[in-house]
Scaffold this motif. Structure first.
Motif, PDB file in Angstrom:
ATOM      1  N   GLN A 172       0.825  -1.212   0.000  1.00  0.00           N
ATOM      2  CA  GLN A 172       0.000   0.000   0.000  1.00  0.00           C
ATOM      3  C   GLN A 172       0.863   1.267   0.000  1.00  0.00           C
ATOM      4  N   SER A 173       1.887   1.226  -0.839  1.00  0.00           N
ATOM      5  CA  SER A 173       2.841   2.333  -0.892  1.00  0.00           C
ATOM      6  C   SER A 173       2.224   3.592  -1.490  1.00  0.00           C
ATOM      7  N   GLN A 174       2.567   4.731  -0.917  1.00  0.00           N
ATOM      8  CA  GLN A 174       2.081   6.025  -1.383  1.00  0.00           C
ATOM      9  C   GLN A 174       3.182   6.855  -2.042  1.00  0.00           C
ATOM     10  N   TYR A 175       4.430   6.556  -1.711  1.00  0.00           N
ATOM     11  CA  TYR A 175       5.583   7.292  -2.232  1.00  0.00           C
ATOM     12  C   TYR A 175       6.544   6.280  -2.846  1.00  0.00           C
ATOM     13  N   ALA A 176       7.198   6.652  -3.934  1.00  0.00           N
ATOM     14  CA  ALA A 176       8.083   5.693  -4.601  1.00  0.00           C
ATOM     15  C   ALA A 176       9.238   6.379  -5.320  1.00  0.00           C
ATOM     16  N   LEU A 177      10.318   5.646  -5.437  1.00  0.00           N
ATOM     17  CA  LEU A 177      11.494   6.082  -6.191  1.00  0.00           C
ATOM     18  C   LEU A 177      11.913   4.930  -7.092  1.00  0.00           C
ATOM     19  N   THR A 178      12.056   5.189  -8.387  1.00  0.00           N
ATOM     20  CA  THR A 178      12.529   4.153  -9.311  1.00  0.00           C
ATOM     21  C   THR A 178      13.828   4.613  -9.963  1.00  0.00           C
ATOM     22  N   LEU A 179      14.765   3.685 -10.073  1.00  0.00           N
ATOM     23  CA  LEU A 179      16.080   3.953 -10.644  1.00  0.00           C
ATOM     24  C   LEU A 179      16.459   2.819 -11.586  1.00  0.00           C
ATOM     25  N   ASP A 180      17.271   3.119 -12.583  1.00  0.00           N
ATOM     26  CA  ASP A 180      17.807   2.108 -13.500  1.00  0.00           C
ATOM     27  C   ASP A 180      19.324   2.048 -13.343  1.00  0.00           C
ATOM     28  N   ILE A 181      19.866   0.828 -13.381  1.00  0.00           N
ATOM     29  CA  ILE A 181      21.315   0.669 -13.402  1.00  0.00           C
ATOM     30  C   ILE A 181      21.785   0.838 -14.846  1.00  0.00           C
ATOM     31  N   LYS A 182      22.786   1.655 -15.044  1.00  0.00           N
ATOM     32  CA  LYS A 182      23.283   1.963 -16.391  1.00  0.00           C
ATOM     33  C   LYS A 182      24.106   0.800 -16.960  1.00  0.00           C
ATOM     34  N   ASP A 183      23.755   0.385 -18.190  1.00  0.00           N
ATOM     35  CA  ASP A 183      24.508  -0.661 -18.898  1.00  0.00           C
ATOM     36  C   ASP A 183      24.830  -1.831 -17.973  1.00  0.00           C
ATOM     37  N   PHE A 184      23.814  -2.379 -17.362  1.00  0.00           N
ATOM     38  CA  PHE A 184      24.005  -3.373 -16.303  1.00  0.00           C
ATOM     39  C   PHE A 184      24.745  -4.623 -16.784  1.00  0.00           C
ATOM     40  N   TYR A 192      10.894  10.119  -8.937  1.00  0.00           N
ATOM     41  CA  TYR A 192      10.258  10.092  -7.622  1.00  0.00           C
ATOM     42  C   TYR A 192       8.760  10.356  -7.795  1.00  0.00           C
ATOM     43  N   TYR A 193       7.934   9.576  -7.101  1.00  0.00           N
ATOM     44  CA  TYR A 193       6.489   9.724  -7.164  1.00  0.00           C
ATOM     45  C   TYR A 193       5.951  10.106  -5.792  1.00  0.00           C
ATOM     46  N   SER A 194       5.185  11.169  -5.750  1.00  0.00           N
ATOM     47  CA  SER A 194       4.596  11.602  -4.490  1.00  0.00           C
ATOM     48  C   SER A 194       3.264  10.889  -4.248  1.00  0.00           C
ATOM     49  N   LYS A 195       2.626  11.233  -3.162  1.00  0.00           N
ATOM     50  CA  LYS A 195       1.448  10.499  -2.692  1.00  0.00           C
ATOM     51  C   LYS A 195       0.324  10.393  -3.715  1.00  0.00           C
ATOM     52  N   ASN A 196       0.010  11.462  -4.393  1.00  0.00           N
ATOM     53  CA  ASN A 196      -1.160  11.472  -5.282  1.00  0.00           C
ATOM     54  C   ASN A 196      -0.837  11.173  -6.740  1.00  0.00           C
ATOM     55  N   GLU A 197       0.391  10.776  -7.014  1.00  0.00           N
ATOM     56  CA  GLU A 197       0.785  10.458  -8.394  1.00  0.00           C
ATOM     57  C   GLU A 197       0.619   8.971  -8.686  1.00  0.00           C
ATOM     58  N   ASP A 198       0.256   8.675  -9.932  1.00  0.00           N
ATOM     59  CA  ASP A 198       0.311   7.293 -10.396  1.00  0.00           C
ATOM     60  C   ASP A 198       1.776   6.912 -10.574  1.00  0.00           C
ATOM     61  N   LYS A 199       2.113   5.671 -10.232  1.00  0.00           N
ATOM     62  CA  LYS A 199       3.512   5.254 -10.196  1.00  0.00           C
ATOM     63  C   LYS A 199       3.754   4.138 -11.209  1.00  0.00           C
TER      64      LYS A 199
END
Length: 315
Positions: free
Chosen positions: A109-121, A233-240
């Motif tokens: 039930q997460s409201q806040y999120a951070l997504t990152l990509d590893i470069k040339d993994f 970064y996604y805040s509380k009211n954003e679709d993630k």
């Protein structure tokens, strides 16, 4: 989408048939090869190398193993897949798919999120780390570990195109990912990994800037870095957005707009369907069917009439 993960028997790393292997004859028996076949494996390590277009328009090099080598790599993947893995690892895990990545954060039930990509993994996943996993963690003899490392790597890295690559990349950098998981816990987040996609989420706000800096440090000491242009970064009211699936602010999951647009564009092309060459008709039908199926795997209620109509189209 139903998962079969719970039906797949798992065991601790120390119970794996690969653990403490000290001679090539035993690994030949385990993966179904003839005796002494691995002694001449070097001449069979060949790849078909080509490029595919990434979403950003750049080329992604793919090294696809020949059928003989691919069969061996798949056998090794099947053995690795039985080893117990953390629940936050989504990729390379039988019974899980990219949709489970979003579902993991939905369950929290997460409201806040951070997504990152590893470069040339993959290109930066070294043969050295693969060897260290096999010889150190799996405690194989150096000659066995060296042979298997040669089988599983290409140009001193982990190839895009091998059936073992997703899971092998995790095990070769298991310490790094466990460090990221511990970091997430410290910031009050849940954490998932899908190949090179990292996702952190929480019910409450967290220090995004500090977390990113700590992630960058852990990646750097392991020879990796993040794609600065892909951090979000996604805040509380954003679709993630998690790996092609949208977690809506009301905690439901839905089909991303870019997939909906692709389906709409394909559907619009059906207007000229009758005038198309047969080959183009078949290509459009397959593509549209595939995209609708992908959307319905995320949300089974979408496009019920369109999927029936497309199936009925004669090419």
């Amino acid at each position: 989408m139903k998962t079969k993960a719970s039906k797949i028997k798992k065991y601790p790393l120390e119970k794996s048939p690969l653990y403490k292997l000290s001679n090539l004859r035993k690994i030949e028996r385990i993966i179904g090869l003839n005796k002494y076949e691995l002694d001449k494996i070097s001449k069979h390590i060949t790849y078909n190398v080509f490029n595919i277009k990434k979403k950003d328009g750049r080329d992604r090099p793919v090294a696809a193993p020949n059928p003989y080598l691919k069969k061996i790599q798949r056998s090794l993947y099947n053995l690795l897949s039985r080893i117990e893995k953390p629940d936050w690892l989504i990729s390379g895990t039988k019974g899980k798919c990219y949709i489970d990545n979003a579902k993991f954060h939905q369950t929290n039930q997460s409201q806040y999120a951070l997504t990152l990509d590893i470069k040339d993994f993959y290109p930066n996943c070294t043969r050295k780390n693969v060897f260290m996993f096999l010889s150190g963690t799996m405690k194989m003899s150096d000659d066995v570990a060296g042979t298997l490392a040669d089988i599983l790597t290409y140009n001193s890295g982990i190839p895009v195109g091998s059936p073992a690559s997703q899971l092998l990349a995790f095990f070769a950098y298991k310490g790094m990912f466990e460090g990221l998981s511990s970091l997430a816990y410290r910031y009050g987040c849940v954490f998932t990994v899908y190949v090179d996609d990292l996702a952190f989420s929480s019910k409450t706000p967290f220090n995004t800037k500090a977390l990113i800096n700590d992630v960058v440090f852990i990646l750097k000491i392991n020879g990796h870095s993040i794609k600065r242009c892909k951090k979000r970064y996604y805040s509380k009211n954003e679709d993630k957005l998690f790996t092609g699936v949208v977690l809506v602010s009301d905690n439901s999951i839905t089909v991303p707009n870019n997939l909906r647009l692709k389906i709409k564009n394909d559907k619009d092309q059906l207007i000229d369907f009758a005038e198309m060459p047969k080959q183009d008709k078949e290509k459009l039908k397959r593509r549209l069917q595939g995209r609708i199926v992908s959307a319905r795997n995320i949300d089974s209620t979408v496009y019920p009439e369109l999927i029936r109509a497309v199936k009925a189209i004669e090419t």
